[in-house]
Design a protein around this motif. Structure first.
Motif, PDB file in Angstrom:
ATOM      1  N   PHE A  23     -17.511 -44.954  45.814  1.00 18.19           N
ATOM      2  CA  PHE A  23     -16.151 -44.956  46.340  1.00 18.19           C
ATOM      3  C   PHE A  23     -16.032 -45.745  47.649  1.00 18.19           C
ATOM      4  O   PHE A  23     -15.108 -46.569  47.798  1.00 18.19           O
ATOM      5  CB  PHE A  23     -15.659 -43.510  46.504  1.00 18.19           C
ATOM      6  CG  PHE A  23     -14.606 -43.319  47.554  1.00 18.19           C
ATOM      7  CD1 PHE A  23     -13.404 -44.008  47.497  1.00 18.19           C
ATOM      8  CD2 PHE A  23     -14.813 -42.446  48.613  1.00 18.19           C
ATOM      9  CE1 PHE A  23     -12.429 -43.831  48.485  1.00 18.19           C
ATOM     10  CE2 PHE A  23     -13.852 -42.273  49.590  1.00 18.19           C
ATOM     11  CZ  PHE A  23     -12.659 -42.969  49.529  1.00 18.19           C
ATOM     12  N   PRO A  24     -16.929 -45.567  48.643  1.00 18.69           N
ATOM     13  CA  PRO A  24     -16.781 -46.338  49.881  1.00 18.69           C
ATOM     14  C   PRO A  24     -16.829 -47.848  49.656  1.00 18.69           C
ATOM     15  O   PRO A  24     -16.119 -48.599  50.328  1.00 18.69           O
ATOM     16  CB  PRO A  24     -17.959 -45.867  50.741  1.00 18.69           C
ATOM     17  CG  PRO A  24     -18.276 -44.506  50.247  1.00 18.69           C
ATOM     18  CD  PRO A  24     -18.025 -44.579  48.764  1.00 18.69           C
ATOM     19  N   ALA A  25     -17.644 -48.303  48.697  1.00 18.95           N
ATOM     20  CA  ALA A  25     -17.707 -49.736  48.420  1.00 18.95           C
ATOM     21  C   ALA A  25     -16.422 -50.224  47.762  1.00 18.95           C
ATOM     22  O   ALA A  25     -15.927 -51.318  48.074  1.00 18.95           O
ATOM     23  CB  ALA A  25     -18.914 -50.051  47.534  1.00 18.95           C
ATOM     24  N   LYS A  26     -15.875 -49.426  46.865  1.00 18.92           N
ATOM     25  CA  LYS A  26     -14.581 -49.784  46.251  1.00 18.92           C
ATOM     26  C   LYS A  26     -13.512 -49.915  47.331  1.00 18.92           C
ATOM     27  O   LYS A  26     -12.703 -50.851  47.325  1.00 18.92           O
ATOM     28  CB  LYS A  26     -14.155 -48.730  45.230  1.00 18.92           C
ATOM     29  CG  LYS A  26     -14.945 -48.686  43.940  1.00 18.92           C
ATOM     30  CD  LYS A  26     -14.291 -47.710  42.972  1.00 18.92           C
ATOM     31  CE  LYS A  26     -15.102 -47.534  41.702  1.00 18.92           C
ATOM     32  NZ  LYS A  26     -16.306 -46.720  41.916  1.00 18.92           N
ATOM     33  N   LEU A  27     -13.495 -48.953  48.246  1.00 14.26           N
ATOM     34  CA  LEU A  27     -12.493 -48.979  49.308  1.00 14.26           C
ATOM     35  C   LEU A  27     -12.723 -50.167  50.235  1.00 14.26           C
ATOM     36  O   LEU A  27     -11.751 -50.803  50.680  1.00 14.26           O
ATOM     37  CB  LEU A  27     -12.528 -47.668  50.099  1.00 14.26           C
ATOM     38  CG  LEU A  27     -11.515 -47.541  51.237  1.00 14.26           C
ATOM     39  CD1 LEU A  27     -10.092 -47.796  50.756  1.00 14.26           C
ATOM     40  CD2 LEU A  27     -11.627 -46.165  51.902  1.00 14.26           C
ATOM     41  N   THR A  28     -13.968 -50.503  50.527  1.00  9.17           N
ATOM     42  CA  THR A  28     -14.263 -51.677  51.359  1.00  9.17           C
ATOM     43  C   THR A  28     -13.686 -52.931  50.724  1.00  9.17           C
ATOM     44  O   THR A  28     -13.050 -53.760  51.398  1.00  9.17           O
ATOM     45  CB  THR A  28     -15.790 -51.853  51.538  1.00  9.17           C
ATOM     46  OG1 THR A  28     -16.353 -50.645  52.044  1.00  9.17           O
ATOM     47  CG2 THR A  28     -16.088 -52.983  52.506  1.00  9.17           C
TER      48      THR A  28
END
Length: 481
Positions: free
Chosen positions: A139-144
């Protein structure tokens, strides 16, 4: 009649929220709040939902055009509450695994203001293997990637920054999410200007959420469909009680005016006291109950409280092993009693199988701190919390008699399966099973094998469960009946 926007008149609203997660909790909590704000405060916010994992409810949500009904049940100020409402704020559902470009298009939405998420405790993690130019696993990479697309599309315009409120139940969730995004920026070698935009234009809030959400009322769905006059495959049930604690600048009140319509939203500069007692008492009790209850043949939280052995175990676990490890504060014993009352809510059927999702990372954040706190205070390990720990290890045994199938990170499931298969293949060495679990630093953040006599006590309890069953352990070793 099918529930969709062809068969019911609903308003089209501008996308102001991107939400990572389509599960029961967000739909019964954040989306409900947005619905209330839309109806009572002219908030006029539409939600674009992002399915965070390959398998999810996105297709079903799309089939219903984002519509579903929420049933809230409980007792409020001494009065019985049993109400339902149509939630229509979800305007769009995107599965990035099937339409990654469509996902990135959300970054270009002019009206976007908020990011909400609930990807469970396992969701906010750094995955070094994630790449910018393909759908990311974490999820954090998607948001980045989404934030970088927004930064580029609007030329770094500081007014296009977002309010980011993760609802995952980990301490300092907003801070950790931001730190993980900054790691991705470094790993992907993205421009320094983008990092500055994240730092100055976007606001990350630490949050705490509280509402018991059992989810889909499968036992009475036909009755509900008759009552509604629609076939709604996404009905969700929740308790009336709700609490949303937001740690950060009070300017959030101006853009998210929940307090103005009476929602139980607290904006504070320190959410730690609220978080600690909620996570350790309510969530810790839930997570401890799951393996004990399932191994005892219990299906729901209320059944667990009503069960002679399991109920006594849970009450004593809370009062004698969790509450004493917490900092003394006004109302903490009353809060514990209120939690037990909420568990007894006769109108909410909360299945233990539903709570069991990602049990190991949940145990780490919700229960292990109480185990450590008790050891520090008493100089020995707590019995009941360790019984719950041993029961959790047994629950992940592929040969468990209950037919339970873990819903956890695949690495966790694979490890437990391997440990148990080796145990059966070598005709029994439970200490090796326990040692393998305690050495799993990915979950615990450290190797726990050398922590006092933890390994020995867990092995003792696991052996008793394996040989005699959980009921005998509760009755004879803890004298609960």
């Amino acid at each position: 009649m099918k529930l969709n926007r062809n068969n019911i008149n609903t308003a089209a609203r501008p996308i102001r929220v991107v939400q990572f997660g389509e599960g029961n909790f967000l739909r019964a909590f954040i989306d409900w709040m947005i619905q209330e704000l839309n109806e009572k405060a002219d908030f006029d916010a539409g939600v674009a939902v992002v399915q965070p994992i390959p398998q999810g409810l996105g297709e079903l949500l799309n089939a219903q055009d984002g519509l579903y009904h929420l049933y809230l049940k409980g007792i409020e100020k001494g009065k019985l509450i049993n109400r339902h409402q149509l939630v229509d704020c979800i305007q769009q559902v995107v599965n990035p695994y099937e339409d990654y470009q469509g996902y990135l298009e959300l970054a270009k939405v002019e009206t976007l203001q908020f990011i909400f998420s609930n990807t469970t405790e396992a969701g906010i993690r750094y995955h070094e293997a994630d790449k910018l130019d393909e759908v990311q696993d974490s999820f954090p990479a998607k948001l980045t990637a989404l934030l970088y697309e927004r930064f580029r599309h609007f030329g770094g315009n500081i007014s296009k920054g977002l309010h980011i409120l993760p609802c995952e139940l980990i301490d300092k969730n907003g801070q950790i999410l931001k730190e993980t995004i900054l790691k991705n920026i470094e790993n992907w070698q993205l421009p320094k200007a983008f990092q500055n935009w994240i730092e100055t234009a976007c606001t990350f809030y630490n949050t705490l959420v509280d509402r018991i959400v059992p989810g889909f009322p499968k036992d009475r769905i036909e009755e509900i469909h008759k009552e509604l006059g629609f076939e709604d495959q996404l009905v969700v049930e929740g308790e009336q009680f709700h609490l949303f604690v937001i740690e950060g600048d009070e300017k959030i009140k101006e853009v998210f005016p929940a307090e103005k319509i009476g929602l139980n939203v607290i904006v504070t500069d320190n959410q730690a006291p609220y978080r600690t007692r909620k996570v350790r008492i309510l969530n810790g009790a839930h997570t401890s109950l799951v393996p004990i209850g399932i191994l005892s043949g219990v299906e729901t939280v209320k059944e667990g409280l009503d069960h002679e052995q399991v109920g006594a175990f849970l009450k004593q676990l809370i009062k004698e092993e969790i509450v004493p490890t917490l900092p003394a504060s006004e109302g903490i014993h009353e809060f514990a009693e209120d939690v037990l009352d909420r568990f007894r809510n006769p109108f909410v059927k909360h299945y233990l199988n539903s709570i069991s999702l990602n049990s190991f990372p949940k145990f780490n954040t919700r229960v292990l701190p109480s185990i450590s706190g008790y050891f520090i205070k008493e100089g020995k390990f707590s019995q009941r919390l360790l019984v719950a720990f041993a029961a959790l290890i047994k629950l992940y045994d592929p040969k468990n008699e209950q037919g339970f199938e873990p819903q956890d990170d695949q690495e966790v499931v694979d490890l437990l399966r391997s440990l148990w298969e080796n145990y059966y293949a070598t005709q029994g060495n439970l200490e090796s099973v326990v040692a393998g679990v305690l050495a799993f630093e990915t979950v615990w953040g450290a190797n726990l094998n050398n922590l006092g006599n933890l390994k020995a006590k867990l092995t003792q309890y696991l052996a008793q469960i394996q040989e005699e069953g959980i009921g005998v352990l509760l009755e004879e070793n803890l004298n609960l009946v």
